[in-house]
Design a protein around this motif. Sequence first.
Motif, mmCIF file in Angstrom:
data_model
loop_
_atom_site.group_PDB
_atom_site.id
_atom_site.type_symbol
_atom_site.label_atom_id
_atom_site.label_comp_id
_atom_site.label_asym_id
_atom_site.label_seq_id
_atom_site.Cartn_x
_atom_site.Cartn_y
_atom_site.Cartn_z
ATOM 1 N N LEU A 105 -2.110 0.950 9.409
ATOM 2 C CA LEU A 105 -1.512 2.250 9.580
ATOM 3 C C LEU A 105 -2.259 2.941 8.437
ATOM 4 O O LEU A 105 -2.911 3.545 8.290
ATOM 5 N N TYR A 106 -2.183 2.475 7.403
ATOM 6 C CA TYR A 106 -2.495 2.874 5.615
ATOM 7 C C TYR A 106 -3.811 2.874 5.070
ATOM 8 O O TYR A 106 -4.691 3.629 4.660
ATOM 9 N N GLN A 107 -4.765 1.503 6.024
ATOM 10 C CA GLN A 107 -5.834 1.733 6.132
ATOM 11 C C GLN A 107 -6.745 2.757 7.028
ATOM 12 O O GLN A 107 -7.759 3.937 5.765
ATOM 13 N N GLU A 108 -6.482 3.170 7.630
ATOM 14 C CA GLU A 108 -6.380 4.699 8.899
ATOM 15 C C GLU A 108 -6.479 5.696 7.672
ATOM 16 O O GLU A 108 -7.055 6.195 7.882
ATOM 17 N N LEU B 52 4.828 6.320 10.181
ATOM 18 C CA LEU B 52 4.844 5.488 11.582
ATOM 19 C C LEU B 52 4.661 4.134 10.419
ATOM 20 O O LEU B 52 6.048 3.377 11.036
ATOM 21 N N ALA B 53 3.982 4.239 9.347
ATOM 22 C CA ALA B 53 4.254 2.421 8.796
ATOM 23 C C ALA B 53 5.868 2.409 8.136
ATOM 24 O O ALA B 53 5.784 1.614 8.099
ATOM 25 N N ARG B 54 6.027 3.851 7.972
ATOM 26 C CA ARG B 54 7.608 3.846 6.983
ATOM 27 C C ARG B 54 8.630 2.759 7.839
ATOM 28 O O ARG B 54 9.357 2.322 7.346
ATOM 29 N N THR B 55 8.420 2.887 9.449
ATOM 30 C CA THR B 55 8.578 2.135 9.948
ATOM 31 C C THR B 55 8.603 1.130 11.089
ATOM 32 O O THR B 55 8.999 0.708 11.521
ATOM 33 N N GLU B 56 7.585 0.502 10.655
ATOM 34 C CA GLU B 56 6.661 -0.767 11.394
ATOM 35 C C GLU B 56 7.347 -1.948 11.127
ATOM 36 O O GLU B 56 6.651 -1.737 9.777
ATOM 37 N N LYS B 57 7.113 -2.606 11.769
ATOM 38 C CA LYS B 57 8.143 -3.700 11.025
ATOM 39 C C LYS B 57 6.956 -4.967 11.393
ATOM 40 O O LYS B 57 6.365 -5.961 10.198
ATOM 41 N N PRO C 122 0.812 -1.656 -0.103
ATOM 42 C CA PRO C 122 0.279 0.051 0.147
ATOM 43 C C PRO C 122 0.436 1.076 0.185
ATOM 44 O O PRO C 122 0.325 2.414 -0.422
ATOM 45 N N GLU C 123 2.068 0.685 0.309
ATOM 46 C CA GLU C 123 3.016 2.238 0.392
ATOM 47 C C GLU C 123 3.357 3.193 -0.981
ATOM 48 O O GLU C 123 3.081 4.026 -1.404
ATOM 49 N N ALA D 202 3.860 -6.717 9.937
ATOM 50 C CA ALA D 202 3.043 -6.508 8.196
ATOM 51 C C ALA D 202 1.726 -5.777 8.940
ATOM 52 O O ALA D 202 0.842 -5.472 7.897
ATOM 53 N N GLN D 203 0.826 -6.321 9.726
ATOM 54 C CA GLN D 203 -0.676 -6.987 10.112
ATOM 55 C C GLN D 203 -0.275 -5.266 10.559
ATOM 56 O O GLN D 203 -1.610 -4.382 10.211
ATOM 57 N N LYS D 204 0.064 -4.503 11.265
ATOM 58 C CA LYS D 204 -0.096 -2.886 11.915
ATOM 59 C C LYS D 204 0.140 -2.594 10.819
ATOM 60 O O LYS D 204 -0.461 -0.738 11.051
ATOM 61 N N ARG D 205 1.880 -2.243 9.810
ATOM 62 C CA ARG D 205 1.699 -1.595 9.412
ATOM 63 C C ARG D 205 -0.019 -1.491 7.878
ATOM 64 O O ARG D 205 -0.446 -0.039 7.889
#
Lengths: 341, 608
Positions: B560-563, B547-552, B515-516, B554-557
């Motif tokens: 973040l993108y969905q938010e 935050l997503a750029r450094t979130e390791k 999603p990035e 994958a699910q949390k990332r």
Amino acid sequence: MKALLSAILRMVWPKRKSPAETLSEPSLIKDVWKALLKNKLAVCALIFLAIFFLIGFTAALAGLFDFSITPYGYDEIDYQAVKQGPSWSHWLGTDLIGRDILTRVIFSMGTTVELAILIVIFGGLVIGVALGLAAGYFGGKIDSIIMRLGEVLTIMPPFFMFLYLTMTLRPRYENLFYGMGSAGEWLIKEGIVDFSMIFLVFSLFFWVGSARIIRSETLKLREMPYIDASRILGASSFRIILRHILPNLLGIITLWVFEALGSAAMAEIGLSFFGLGIRPPHPSFGIMFSEISSVRLLGSYPHLLVFPGLIVSLFIFSFAFLQMKLDIILNTLYTKGGGKQ
Amino acid sequence: MKKTICLLAIIAALLFSACGKQEGAPTAVPAASYDYLRLAGGDPATLDPHLVTDVGSHLYVGKLFSGLLRMDLLAVDKNNNDDFTEAGEIQGNYEKNDVEKALREALPQGLAFFDAFKAKGREMRALYKLIPDIAKEIPEPVYNPDGTAFYTFQIRDEAKFRNGRNVTAWDFAYSFDRAADPRTMSSTAEMYLGDILGVWEMLNGREYGGKKLINRVYQFKAGEAFDISKEFVDLPGVRVIGEKTLEITAKNVLPVIFYWHMTYPVSFVIDKVQVDATRSWTENPNGTGPYWLEKKVVGQIVLRVNDLYYGFKPLIEKRIYDTGGGSTFSSYENNEIDMTGVGIADIQAVRDASSALAKEAYETVDMSTSYIGFNTKEAPFDDTRVRQAFAMAIDKDWLAEKVLENMAQVAHGVLPPGMPGYRPDLKGLEFNPQKAKELLAQSKYGDSLPRIKLTISGTGSAPSVVLQAIVKMWEDNLGAKVELDSIDYVTFLDQIKKGQFQMFSLGWVADYPDPEDFIDLKFHSKRSKANNETGYANSKVDELVELARTEKDAQKRIRLYQEAEDIIIEESPWLLLFHSKEIILVKPYIHDFFPSPMGISNDYMRFK
């Protein structure tokens, strides 16, 4: 009433005259006209064109003065009926997004007629005749300048010139009108600015043809003894041109107008096809063809092309045929002596 | 008499000219056979991997060249029962273990993804994964104290160029240097190689570590034996450790993003000997890919399997592309080609369930989103309510169903189907003309809208009917008169970067399944106008994306993108339109064809 009608009829369809009558009133137009009317196909072509221009003219007026001549607007979407074939509610069917095709065809005829007339009047007549007369009558430097200018314009490939001019000038031209406030905005919204830009650009190239013809005729007429006589009597150049030369050119001008209308209309359709001429939402045949230009589409929805295509084809054919006939007639009239059909 | 002679002369002239044979004319269309695949293709804009930007060229370049990593098809769930146990579901040389491992490890890490499609009426899902290509393995990052990370790639021993020369680490160094060289004029280097230290500086002529970065190319003198190890390595982020060992140092980006970037053609390896020798090396590329270019003439391109290929050799020996244009659908019906795309015109014939064509159809939704972009810095679109009003004033369902004949899926969100994070149940801004009018009235420009122009790229034809319909809907539902303005493609791209348009029609195709590629690239406020064309700036979105750029995790990332996506949908810098569908017809004697996203090669396709 009857007298009026017969007078009008007589203007377009003169009754046969005896040889004596014919010889006594030499008129290029009348001779050509009579010769043309003898050919059935030519008559059909003329009738078709007359109807075309009549409908087109009405449509153009309807657009300008906001009265409606069709049950639908030309860009009105019928959400329920998209890509439908001919039906009772839409006599020619609907197009790719549900707009009534018959309405669009009628208004496209309006666009074509409007532009063709404007181009021919402004470009051909106003500019072309004026310059042609000047070049022919005054000769010398003026003649050179005008003719060389004409040649330069002829050399340039017209399509690319249109492309270049419309793409660079259009935004600036429009901004000019926007700067004029609400009157300017109305003009733009009515599409008049678009139209005017097209016909100004066209006129830039169109005047050359008529100017040349006018010029060569003027050159001939200039040598006539009665011109010398007028000059000796002290008539100004202006008066000579206006009173003596111009009236004799009316015949040739009319013929040129006829040919020009055809080519101007076709040029507009061609340019709109490429997105360079009239822009949506104003309708034009070129735009209609562009929208359906995928060959595969036509296998599934032939009605999208058939009627507009038929009308434009007949239009082109009529002009081409009439031009051909006119050519033949003019040649026979001149080589075999006046009055002979 | 004279006329007849002239006529005969003309006919004779025409006949003679038709008889003349051109040098290198395309061979006649061969009949169907099990030896070669006949397709329709476009003429590639370029075959230089560093210059490829369009899908048409990617089609060929992806087969002729290769790089360190790529995406590959692992398995297809043909029965839609969520397991891969049936015969024929697992592809190529993969085994059940590989699939299970991918589902267990790669998928949650974001290194594998599913792509759904319909084959002959049946719903299926294909599993794709990131795999090492010329590299032996996918290297784990090793972090430096300053946050940068280096990846050590081992190059396969059997990796060779088509002419037999071994691929070495120096070849990659040469290729990266060349891609980052401003003289190459690669428009993709900044985005996909920009993670590597020094690439940005070299592209922009800046200094790195106090020194201006220039790509030096070693020139061999006459008579000097070729030795690739003499090549200069100029990028600070690239280091040759040994003949087959390459070390790349990247800025602080998530490894998964770095890996995806390495799959793009700009990271492919090219042959120094060829590229240095002549400008027209792409006429006869010495590549490392599964195919080589056997023939390229006007109207035809022929690809043949590369026997020296180190990876899975494609099961189709030869591919003949007809680049002559014309209706590919009728060519397909006449058995002149074996595969074709289907357009709106012929879709009815294909959708008819009883027809033979329906049994040969594959349908998939592209990983792309088309939209109308608003310039959020210019009136009236600097007011959110105006943007929302315009978005809610058009009936996208009607457009997709009636005008586009379901050849497109309505886009309710930014992310397309197949993209991790895609939510099929999103509602987005729905068609509500009443609400739209209210929103417009409430906005700053409620009383009088300024002049509005919608700019479209591409001259050469009238604007698309979809846009014409949209403009009409705005007029009917909002009373807003929008002008359509066509500009040629090059000028369009140029002016968009300068933010000169009020409203424009664009699309974005996924380059890799993260999603990035959409949310960060197109909506972070610091991105240049070349990517964030709308000039959108929202501090909350920026925060989430950073935050997503450094979130390791994958699910949390993804969350973040969905938010961030929710906010973007609400604020509508993009008027989301459609995800276009692709319908492909494939002859029944071809097996294991699966429509693949993002230009991924399908090498498992075969004849009987």
